[in-house]
Design a protein around this motif. Sequence first.
Motif, PDB file in Angstrom:
ATOM      1  N   LEU A 156      -5.260  16.247 -33.612  1.00  0.00           N
ATOM      2  CA  LEU A 156      -5.620  17.179 -33.035  1.00  0.00           C
ATOM      3  C   LEU A 156      -7.531  15.514 -33.306  1.00  0.00           C
ATOM      4  O   LEU A 156      -7.282  15.588 -35.070  1.00  0.00           O
ATOM      5  CB  LEU A 156      -6.791  18.700 -33.799  1.00  0.00           C
ATOM      6  CG  LEU A 156      -5.852  19.552 -32.913  1.00  0.00           C
ATOM      7  CD1 LEU A 156      -6.800  20.895 -33.023  1.00  0.00           C
ATOM      8  CD2 LEU A 156      -6.437  19.361 -30.689  1.00  0.00           C
ATOM      9  N   ASP A 157      -8.062  15.084 -33.104  1.00  0.00           N
ATOM     10  CA  ASP A 157      -9.447  14.193 -32.992  1.00  0.00           C
ATOM     11  C   ASP A 157      -9.979  15.047 -33.147  1.00  0.00           C
ATOM     12  O   ASP A 157     -10.416  16.350 -32.447  1.00  0.00           O
ATOM     13  CB  ASP A 157      -9.814  13.088 -31.991  1.00  0.00           C
ATOM     14  CG  ASP A 157      -9.050  12.459 -32.502  1.00  0.00           C
ATOM     15  OD1 ASP A 157      -7.912  12.448 -33.500  1.00  0.00           O
ATOM     16  OD2 ASP A 157      -7.691  11.509 -31.389  1.00  0.00           O
ATOM     17  N   VAL A 158     -11.278  15.290 -33.625  1.00  0.00           N
ATOM     18  CA  VAL A 158     -12.446  16.532 -33.775  1.00  0.00           C
ATOM     19  C   VAL A 158     -13.591  15.665 -34.086  1.00  0.00           C
ATOM     20  O   VAL A 158     -13.958  13.783 -34.926  1.00  0.00           O
ATOM     21  CB  VAL A 158     -12.767  16.914 -35.043  1.00  0.00           C
ATOM     22  CG1 VAL A 158     -11.139  17.893 -35.060  1.00  0.00           C
ATOM     23  CG2 VAL A 158     -12.924  16.217 -36.302  1.00  0.00           C
ATOM     24  N   THR A 159     -14.815  15.983 -33.132  1.00  0.00           N
ATOM     25  CA  THR A 159     -15.887  15.821 -33.496  1.00  0.00           C
ATOM     26  C   THR A 159     -16.962  16.652 -33.916  1.00  0.00           C
ATOM     27  O   THR A 159     -16.328  17.575 -33.601  1.00  0.00           O
ATOM     28  CB  THR A 159     -16.452  15.373 -31.866  1.00  0.00           C
ATOM     29  OG1 THR A 159     -16.101  14.091 -31.841  1.00  0.00           O
ATOM     30  CG2 THR A 159     -17.970  14.926 -31.970  1.00  0.00           C
ATOM     31  N   LEU A 160     -17.439  16.327 -34.922  1.00  0.00           N
ATOM     32  CA  LEU A 160     -18.564  17.460 -35.467  1.00  0.00           C
ATOM     33  C   LEU A 160     -19.812  16.883 -34.900  1.00  0.00           C
ATOM     34  O   LEU A 160     -20.169  16.216 -35.389  1.00  0.00           O
ATOM     35  CB  LEU A 160     -18.727  17.476 -37.475  1.00  0.00           C
ATOM     36  CG  LEU A 160     -18.260  18.768 -38.100  1.00  0.00           C
ATOM     37  CD1 LEU A 160     -18.516  19.829 -37.204  1.00  0.00           C
ATOM     38  CD2 LEU A 160     -18.628  18.494 -39.254  1.00  0.00           C
ATOM     39  N   LEU A 161     -20.792  18.649 -33.966  1.00  0.00           N
ATOM     40  CA  LEU A 161     -21.959  18.428 -34.136  1.00  0.00           C
ATOM     41  C   LEU A 161     -23.156  19.041 -35.134  1.00  0.00           C
ATOM     42  O   LEU A 161     -21.946  21.020 -35.090  1.00  0.00           O
ATOM     43  CB  LEU A 161     -21.997  17.986 -32.359  1.00  0.00           C
ATOM     44  CG  LEU A 161     -21.377  17.689 -31.363  1.00  0.00           C
ATOM     45  CD1 LEU A 161     -21.288  18.473 -29.789  1.00  0.00           C
ATOM     46  CD2 LEU A 161     -22.373  16.921 -31.752  1.00  0.00           C
ATOM     47  N   VAL A 162     -23.447  18.234 -35.227  1.00  0.00           N
ATOM     48  CA  VAL A 162     -24.310  19.560 -36.622  1.00  0.00           C
ATOM     49  C   VAL A 162     -26.041  19.767 -35.788  1.00  0.00           C
ATOM     50  O   VAL A 162     -26.458  18.398 -35.640  1.00  0.00           O
ATOM     51  CB  VAL A 162     -24.288  19.074 -37.960  1.00  0.00           C
ATOM     52  CG1 VAL A 162     -25.428  19.774 -38.856  1.00  0.00           C
ATOM     53  CG2 VAL A 162     -22.870  18.915 -38.488  1.00  0.00           C
ATOM     54  N   ALA A 163     -26.887  20.774 -35.776  1.00  0.00           N
ATOM     55  CA  ALA A 163     -27.454  21.048 -35.204  1.00  0.00           C
ATOM     56  C   ALA A 163     -29.123  20.631 -35.958  1.00  0.00           C
ATOM     57  O   ALA A 163     -28.612  20.981 -37.724  1.00  0.00           O
ATOM     58  CB  ALA A 163     -27.594  21.927 -34.939  1.00  0.00           C
ATOM     59  N   GLU A 164     -30.083  19.919 -36.199  1.00  0.00           N
ATOM     60  CA  GLU A 164     -31.059  19.761 -36.559  1.00  0.00           C
ATOM     61  C   GLU A 164     -31.795  21.083 -37.327  1.00  0.00           C
ATOM     62  O   GLU A 164     -31.169  21.758 -36.561  1.00  0.00           O
ATOM     63  CB  GLU A 164     -32.515  18.969 -35.854  1.00  0.00           C
ATOM     64  CG  GLU A 164     -31.964  17.622 -36.051  1.00  0.00           C
ATOM     65  CD  GLU A 164     -32.100  16.985 -36.828  1.00  0.00           C
ATOM     66  OE1 GLU A 164     -32.632  16.676 -38.232  1.00  0.00           O
ATOM     67  OE2 GLU A 164     -32.556  15.504 -36.141  1.00  0.00           O
ATOM     68  N   ALA A 165     -31.926  20.209 -38.917  1.00  0.00           N
ATOM     69  CA  ALA A 165     -32.145  22.276 -39.239  1.00  0.00           C
ATOM     70  C   ALA A 165     -33.563  22.561 -39.121  1.00  0.00           C
ATOM     71  O   ALA A 165     -33.646  24.091 -39.268  1.00  0.00           O
ATOM     72  CB  ALA A 165     -32.723  21.178 -41.106  1.00  0.00           C
ATOM     73  N   SER A 166     -34.254  21.933 -38.116  1.00  0.00           N
ATOM     74  CA  SER A 166     -35.064  23.477 -37.419  1.00  0.00           C
ATOM     75  C   SER A 166     -34.856  24.592 -37.034  1.00  0.00           C
ATOM     76  O   SER A 166     -35.039  25.582 -36.875  1.00  0.00           O
ATOM     77  CB  SER A 166     -35.718  22.458 -36.444  1.00  0.00           C
ATOM     78  OG  SER A 166     -34.954  21.971 -35.481  1.00  0.00           O
ATOM     79  N   GLY A 167     -33.349  24.986 -36.535  1.00  0.00           N
ATOM     80  CA  GLY A 167     -32.798  26.234 -36.298  1.00  0.00           C
ATOM     81  C   GLY A 167     -33.069  26.135 -34.980  1.00  0.00           C
ATOM     82  O   GLY A 167     -32.157  25.413 -34.008  1.00  0.00           O
ATOM     83  N   LYS A 168     -33.433  27.519 -34.692  1.00  0.00           N
ATOM     84  CA  LYS A 168     -32.810  27.741 -32.613  1.00  0.00           C
ATOM     85  C   LYS A 168     -33.739  26.924 -31.931  1.00  0.00           C
ATOM     86  O   LYS A 168     -34.587  26.413 -31.990  1.00  0.00           O
ATOM     87  CB  LYS A 168     -34.201  29.024 -32.790  1.00  0.00           C
ATOM     88  CG  LYS A 168     -32.934  30.230 -34.014  1.00  0.00           C
ATOM     89  CD  LYS A 168     -34.108  31.073 -33.846  1.00  0.00           C
ATOM     90  CE  LYS A 168     -32.848  32.294 -33.594  1.00  0.00           C
ATOM     91  NZ  LYS A 168     -32.548  33.274 -35.440  1.00  0.00           N
TER      92      LYS A 168
END
Lengths: 509, 229
Positions: A156-168
């Motif tokens: 499996l190849d993966v892409t990780l998306l991380v939201a900005e720390a600001s949250g909601k």
Amino acid sequence: MKTGLPSRWRRAPYLVAAALCTLTTLGTLPLRGLLDLANIVMIFLLTVFVAAVWLGRGPSVMAAFLGVALFDFFFVPPHLSFDVADGQYLVTFAVMLAVGLISSHLAALLSERTAEAQSREQETRVLYQLARDLGGALTADQVADITRHFLGAVELDVTLLVAEASGKGVAFHEFHEYGSHRLNDLEYGFARSAYERGTIVETDPLAGMGVAIVFLPLVVPTRVLGVLALVPRSDDVDRVRALRPLLEAVASLLAITLERLHYADAAQDSELQVSAERLRTSILSSLSHDLRTPLTSLVGLADTLVHRQPALDEGAIETAAIIRDQAHAMHHLMSNLLEMARLQAGSITLNKEWQPFEEIVGSSTRLLAGLLASRKLDIQVPRDLPLVDFDAVLLERVLCNLLENAAKYSPPGARIEVLARTRGEALEIAVGNDGRGFPVDRIDQVFDLFARGEREPAVAGTGLGLAICKAIVEAHGGTIVAENRPGGACVRFTLPLGTPPAMDEEGTS
Amino acid sequence: MNETTARVIVVEDEPQIRRFVCDALRREGCASIEAATARQGLDELARGKADLVILDLGLPDMNGIEFIRDMRSWSAVPILILSARSAERDKIAALDTGADDYLCKPFGVGELLARLRALLRRHWQAGEASPLHRFGDVEVDLSRRIVSRGGVEIHLTQIEYRLLAVMLANSGKVLTHRYLIREVWGPGHSEQGHYLRIYVGRLRQKLEMDPTQPQHLLTETGVGYRFQS
């Protein structure tokens, strides 16, 4: 779609089971006269059992039926025929079949459980290893690398998306993207939907190979941190589905790791903030000391000249007095600036005590006695006002600033009034004067930092006084407003009343 | 000062401030002794008779509070503190340790001399306290426990009377909240700061012409109270 190889492999255990049954028949056939038929049944049952343990459920069921048939054909009279002479053998067949099926079921169940436990153990070990690797990760980049490496092993190849720390409520362009596969707009849409709903999104594998088809939200109890998008390297979609429990476990591990990184960052930030705060406080206090020392000398030395015996000539005395007063004014300005800096830094701690408001009225008017001497003071503070919880030093500052303004912006002989009363759940204090009032077009800005009431002020000042008042009153949970009334200006502020502590009255004596 | 020449030790590390303070003292007829460090100040104090110490709280070689504690263990000479306006906590600590009064920087010569005279007067009159006190139109006779205003006797409760007596006994001196609570209510009542403030308010209503602008029972904001006759 199915290739020949897997189906041949799938059929092999049945062939083995059939072979086993054939062997059993061939082996027992010579013993037909020597052994009881009951013992021969036992040997067939053993065969079924062996098939169940080795070959699994399907082949063993087949072995059970085949065994019954072979037993009937070769061992039950008349031999080499499926006819049954004695009806009793029907019972034997039924029991033989039932026992064969049950034992095959049990044995198969056992081996299935074993296999399942083994694969689960394998999975746990792999996850444990992943957790250990993630535990050492210090950045989201490392997290993505470790995940890519780990899931690469299952194609499996993966892409990780991380939201900005600001949250909601994060729009998708605010994601940080990690991984080799760049998501296209459609994939982004799915990722965003997984993020917003906090549920797994799976798409039909219509698009073909090299497209993300599973989007796992990275969820911690309070929020969603990001999305893990999975791109299978082959088009074997079923295998991805089968891996789903593992993938969900990976997603939750990732979420925990990202959360840890987030808190580590936050802790570092707050540590930085604390040390910045400490630095600012120490700069402020040393600034205050370093500025105050020369000003004290200036005031004192000029004052010495004013009081010198034998006296200096009039002009020199006047000059010395001006120097002294200007130094005082400079000190006043400096105190205001430092106070404002402290208030704005948010580092102010209120030293609140329950006390009558009256206390600071007396001390403020005494501090400003010189300035107020030429004005008519009208103080209306009822005797029965409740105690209020406030920082006396800071509120004295508010009152002094307001009285000072009232005096500065009114002609000599003008009336200055201080009015206190309870109003709802608050104590309201109004300081007003007889004068021109605030310029109407600027009345909303008088509390702004460095705002002056007039465009080209004739009265010296910095525009800090009211800003300081506002900061102090608001720190107490009160409000402050400026307004014009007939014949003058008025500033009103409130302090919340609350419940004063109880007090035992002494008996009169 | 007429009675004798007062000897005043000025402990201040800033030479310009020391200079004008000493200048003012000389003009007042006092003998001034300069000390740039706490060590020097304590040495001067030990060497000879002094009537007053003027002490800057921010000395380079010793914390001002330590100086006061050190000095108070063997000397009752009055101490006048020089400190920054915003440093209430330092002032309270200094007063609670044994300082008698404070002056906020920057200060004028007039203010300095007024404090100086009040402290010296108290110092020299110590031990010959009179039971009779007069301020405004109020007369207090501590020997007969009678308080009257404009010739009319005024009733004070026990606590009000005790509070007034403590303040009269320390006329001119800044008394911290803590000190007053301990003297009037006894130890262990430090949580009841609002009692003190309420009773001072009541005394003002009974004894001051205008309780909102007291002339005798003065508030030292954030620190305590001072009686001024």
